[in-house]
Design a protein around this motif. Structure first.
Motif, PDB file in Angstrom:
ATOM      1  N   ARG A  27      20.838  12.696   2.449  1.00 32.87           N
ATOM      2  CA  ARG A  27      21.363  11.984   3.214  1.00 32.87           C
ATOM      3  C   ARG A  27      20.883  10.497   3.478  1.00 32.87           C
ATOM      4  O   ARG A  27      21.775   9.540   4.145  1.00 32.87           O
ATOM      5  CB  ARG A  27      21.837  12.552   4.593  1.00 32.87           C
ATOM      6  CG  ARG A  27      22.680  13.908   4.245  1.00 32.87           C
ATOM      7  CD  ARG A  27      23.013  14.794   5.661  1.00 32.87           C
ATOM      8  NE  ARG A  27      21.629  15.191   6.153  1.00 32.87           N
ATOM      9  CZ  ARG A  27      21.217  14.860   7.424  1.00 32.87           C
ATOM     10  NH1 ARG A  27      21.774  13.775   8.174  1.00 32.87           N
ATOM     11  NH2 ARG A  27      19.908  15.021   7.819  1.00 32.87           N
ATOM     12  N   PHE A  28      19.773  10.289   3.451  1.00 34.75           N
ATOM     13  CA  PHE A  28      19.059   9.045   3.711  1.00 34.75           C
ATOM     14  C   PHE A  28      18.812   8.592   2.321  1.00 34.75           C
ATOM     15  O   PHE A  28      17.980   8.809   1.422  1.00 34.75           O
ATOM     16  CB  PHE A  28      17.451   9.120   4.359  1.00 34.75           C
ATOM     17  CG  PHE A  28      17.885   9.915   5.531  1.00 34.75           C
ATOM     18  CD1 PHE A  28      18.228   9.466   6.781  1.00 34.75           C
ATOM     19  CD2 PHE A  28      17.444  11.222   5.573  1.00 34.75           C
ATOM     20  CE1 PHE A  28      18.370   9.943   7.980  1.00 34.75           C
ATOM     21  CE2 PHE A  28      17.419  12.050   6.804  1.00 34.75           C
ATOM     22  CZ  PHE A  28      17.830  11.435   7.974  1.00 34.75           C
ATOM     23  N   ILE A  29      19.758   7.311   2.205  1.00 32.80           N
ATOM     24  CA  ILE A  29      19.752   6.458   0.716  1.00 32.80           C
ATOM     25  C   ILE A  29      19.547   5.229   0.991  1.00 32.80           C
ATOM     26  O   ILE A  29      19.743   4.520   2.248  1.00 32.80           O
ATOM     27  CB  ILE A  29      21.282   6.720   0.126  1.00 32.80           C
ATOM     28  CG1 ILE A  29      22.304   6.330   1.191  1.00 32.80           C
ATOM     29  CG2 ILE A  29      21.381   8.164  -0.080  1.00 32.80           C
ATOM     30  CD1 ILE A  29      23.749   6.357   0.475  1.00 32.80           C
ATOM     31  N   ASN A  30      19.232   4.457  -0.189  1.00 28.71           N
ATOM     32  CA  ASN A  30      18.621   3.037  -0.275  1.00 28.71           C
ATOM     33  C   ASN A  30      19.960   2.345  -0.477  1.00 28.71           C
ATOM     34  O   ASN A  30      20.931   2.796  -0.675  1.00 28.71           O
ATOM     35  CB  ASN A  30      17.471   2.669  -1.109  1.00 28.71           C
ATOM     36  CG  ASN A  30      17.767   3.393  -2.494  1.00 28.71           C
ATOM     37  OD1 ASN A  30      18.929   3.354  -3.032  1.00 28.71           O
ATOM     38  ND2 ASN A  30      16.814   3.483  -3.418  1.00 28.71           N
ATOM     39  N   ILE A  36      16.043   8.534  -0.411  1.00 26.17           N
ATOM     40  CA  ILE A  36      14.685   7.725  -0.195  1.00 26.17           C
ATOM     41  C   ILE A  36      13.756   8.823  -0.223  1.00 26.17           C
ATOM     42  O   ILE A  36      13.850   9.973   0.725  1.00 26.17           O
ATOM     43  CB  ILE A  36      14.839   6.884   1.122  1.00 26.17           C
ATOM     44  CG1 ILE A  36      15.846   5.922   0.881  1.00 26.17           C
ATOM     45  CG2 ILE A  36      13.262   6.500   1.536  1.00 26.17           C
ATOM     46  CD1 ILE A  36      16.129   5.146   2.381  1.00 26.17           C
ATOM     47  N   GLU A  37      12.766   8.511  -0.772  1.00 32.19           N
ATOM     48  CA  GLU A  37      11.472   9.451  -0.832  1.00 32.19           C
ATOM     49  C   GLU A  37      10.735   9.406   0.606  1.00 32.19           C
ATOM     50  O   GLU A  37      10.438   8.301   1.223  1.00 32.19           O
ATOM     51  CB  GLU A  37      10.599   9.351  -1.846  1.00 32.19           C
ATOM     52  CG  GLU A  37      11.026   9.545  -3.194  1.00 32.19           C
ATOM     53  CD  GLU A  37      10.317   9.283  -4.394  1.00 32.19           C
ATOM     54  OE1 GLU A  37      10.425  10.018  -5.233  1.00 32.19           O
ATOM     55  OE2 GLU A  37       9.345   8.447  -4.350  1.00 32.19           O
ATOM     56  N   VAL A  85       3.426  13.665   7.716  1.00 32.21           N
ATOM     57  CA  VAL A  85       4.586  12.801   7.222  1.00 32.21           C
ATOM     58  C   VAL A  85       4.198  11.539   7.706  1.00 32.21           C
ATOM     59  O   VAL A  85       3.878  11.081   8.891  1.00 32.21           O
ATOM     60  CB  VAL A  85       5.928  13.023   7.829  1.00 32.21           C
ATOM     61  CG1 VAL A  85       6.856  11.890   7.557  1.00 32.21           C
ATOM     62  CG2 VAL A  85       6.451  14.312   7.184  1.00 32.21           C
ATOM     63  N   VAL A  86       3.920  10.523   6.819  1.00 28.40           N
ATOM     64  CA  VAL A  86       3.456   9.375   6.936  1.00 28.40           C
ATOM     65  C   VAL A  86       4.623   8.168   6.801  1.00 28.40           C
ATOM     66  O   VAL A  86       4.574   7.027   7.190  1.00 28.40           O
ATOM     67  CB  VAL A  86       2.144   8.725   6.156  1.00 28.40           C
ATOM     68  CG1 VAL A  86       1.012   9.633   6.527  1.00 28.40           C
ATOM     69  CG2 VAL A  86       2.579   8.898   4.653  1.00 28.40           C
ATOM     70  N   TYR A  87       5.770   8.509   6.051  1.00 29.79           N
ATOM     71  CA  TYR A  87       6.841   7.719   5.926  1.00 29.79           C
ATOM     72  C   TYR A  87       8.117   8.598   5.652  1.00 29.79           C
ATOM     73  O   TYR A  87       7.919   9.391   5.043  1.00 29.79           O
ATOM     74  CB  TYR A  87       6.661   6.849   4.598  1.00 29.79           C
ATOM     75  CG  TYR A  87       7.793   5.828   4.487  1.00 29.79           C
ATOM     76  CD1 TYR A  87       7.945   4.954   5.165  1.00 29.79           C
ATOM     77  CD2 TYR A  87       9.145   6.353   3.604  1.00 29.79           C
ATOM     78  CE1 TYR A  87       9.245   4.027   5.176  1.00 29.79           C
ATOM     79  CE2 TYR A  87       9.795   5.417   3.462  1.00 29.79           C
ATOM     80  CZ  TYR A  87      10.055   4.320   4.139  1.00 29.79           C
ATOM     81  OH  TYR A  87      11.377   3.592   4.042  1.00 29.79           O
ATOM     82  N   PRO A  88       8.963   8.491   6.670  1.00 27.13           N
ATOM     83  CA  PRO A  88       9.151   7.499   7.494  1.00 27.13           C
ATOM     84  C   PRO A  88       8.183   7.557   8.801  1.00 27.13           C
ATOM     85  O   PRO A  88       7.642   8.833   8.832  1.00 27.13           O
ATOM     86  CB  PRO A  88      10.657   7.603   8.178  1.00 27.13           C
ATOM     87  CG  PRO A  88      11.024   8.918   7.747  1.00 27.13           C
ATOM     88  CD  PRO A  88      10.216   9.488   6.504  1.00 27.13           C
ATOM     89  N   ASN A  89       7.753   6.547   9.369  1.00 22.78           N
ATOM     90  CA  ASN A  89       6.950   6.783  10.694  1.00 22.78           C
ATOM     91  C   ASN A  89       7.552   7.536  11.712  1.00 22.78           C
ATOM     92  O   ASN A  89       8.595   6.884  12.372  1.00 22.78           O
ATOM     93  CB  ASN A  89       6.416   5.326  11.042  1.00 22.78           C
ATOM     94  CG  ASN A  89       5.346   5.513  12.195  1.00 22.78           C
ATOM     95  OD1 ASN A  89       5.364   6.433  12.788  1.00 22.78           O
ATOM     96  ND2 ASN A  89       4.964   4.272  12.506  1.00 22.78           N
ATOM     97  N   GLY A 115      18.010  23.508   7.186  1.00 23.76           N
ATOM     98  CA  GLY A 115      17.499  23.753   5.947  1.00 23.76           C
ATOM     99  C   GLY A 115      16.618  22.825   5.315  1.00 23.76           C
ATOM    100  O   GLY A 115      15.478  23.082   4.679  1.00 23.76           O
ATOM    101  N   GLU A 116      16.878  21.673   5.842  1.00 27.17           N
ATOM    102  CA  GLU A 116      16.167  20.470   5.366  1.00 27.17           C
ATOM    103  C   GLU A 116      14.888  20.391   6.074  1.00 27.17           C
ATOM    104  O   GLU A 116      13.539  20.242   5.497  1.00 27.17           O
ATOM    105  CB  GLU A 116      16.577  19.008   5.518  1.00 27.17           C
ATOM    106  CG  GLU A 116      17.727  18.788   4.606  1.00 27.17           C
ATOM    107  CD  GLU A 116      18.892  17.430   5.245  1.00 27.17           C
ATOM    108  OE1 GLU A 116      19.586  17.155   4.470  1.00 27.17           O
ATOM    109  OE2 GLU A 116      18.692  17.047   6.309  1.00 27.17           O
ATOM    110  N   TYR A 117      14.692  20.739   7.347  1.00 27.92           N
ATOM    111  CA  TYR A 117      13.579  20.950   8.161  1.00 27.92           C
ATOM    112  C   TYR A 117      12.720  22.132   7.416  1.00 27.92           C
ATOM    113  O   TYR A 117      11.354  21.966   7.215  1.00 27.92           O
ATOM    114  CB  TYR A 117      13.932  21.214   9.378  1.00 27.92           C
ATOM    115  CG  TYR A 117      12.738  21.374  10.473  1.00 27.92           C
ATOM    116  CD1 TYR A 117      12.186  20.149  11.094  1.00 27.92           C
ATOM    117  CD2 TYR A 117      12.267  22.538  10.840  1.00 27.92           C
ATOM    118  CE1 TYR A 117      11.205  20.383  11.843  1.00 27.92           C
ATOM    119  CE2 TYR A 117      11.189  22.616  11.480  1.00 27.92           C
ATOM    120  CZ  TYR A 117      10.762  21.520  11.962  1.00 27.92           C
ATOM    121  OH  TYR A 117       9.589  21.406  13.032  1.00 27.92           O
TER     122      TYR A 117
END
Length: 143
Positions: A27-30, A36-37, A85-89, A115-117
């Motif tokens: 769901r988080f896209i560039n 986005i990784e 998790v370092v990215y995203p901050n 599920g993603e969590y």
């Protein structure tokens, strides 16, 4: 037979663990509409022990004057995710404001579906070596 040499075990000779790229959500896209990784780092055993200790809780045993200490698994999972998790901050105030929460623990729970969590937690565990089965390690050692 290889001669026993402790030089390989010295801290300066140990291969440093690289951060792992992981797509926690599609769901988080560039701008190109690609997911986005996220970036996951490994932690040391000392850091893990500190996290575990911060997630322990004492409970009174009913009918006795004794207490037992247990690990709050959900709290530990969230703490491990937030540490690795370092990215995203996840500590970024702007990110937290956009979700209307305060704290990395709260924002990661708001950002991801259940599920993603869970999948992110499994990826974090794997990055830290928790999911490598003994069979795989034994095969690697034999070869």
């Amino acid at each position: 037979m290889e001669e026993k040499n402790l030089q390989a075990f010295l801290a300066e000779n140990a291969v440093k663990a690289e951060n792992i790229k992981y797509i926690a959500s599609k769901r988080f896209i560039n701008a190109d509409r690609n997911p986005i990784e996220w970036e996951i780092q490994t932690i040391t055993s000392d850091e893990d022990e500190t996290l575990r200790n911060s997630c322990k809780k004492k409970e009174f045993v009913p009918g006795t004057r004794q207490t037992s200490t247990t690990l709050d698994q959900e709290k530990y999972a969230t703490a491990l995710i937030c540490k690795c998790v370092v990215y995203p901050n996840l500590n970024d105030a702007g990110l937290q404001d956009s979700y209307g929460v305060v704290g990395a623990e709260e924002v990661v729970k708001k950002m991801l579906t259940p599920g993603e969590y869970t999948d992110l937690f499994m990826a974090v565990q794997q990055a830290n070596g928790f999911q490598t089965g003994m069979d795989e390690k034994i095969k690697t050692a034999k070869n």
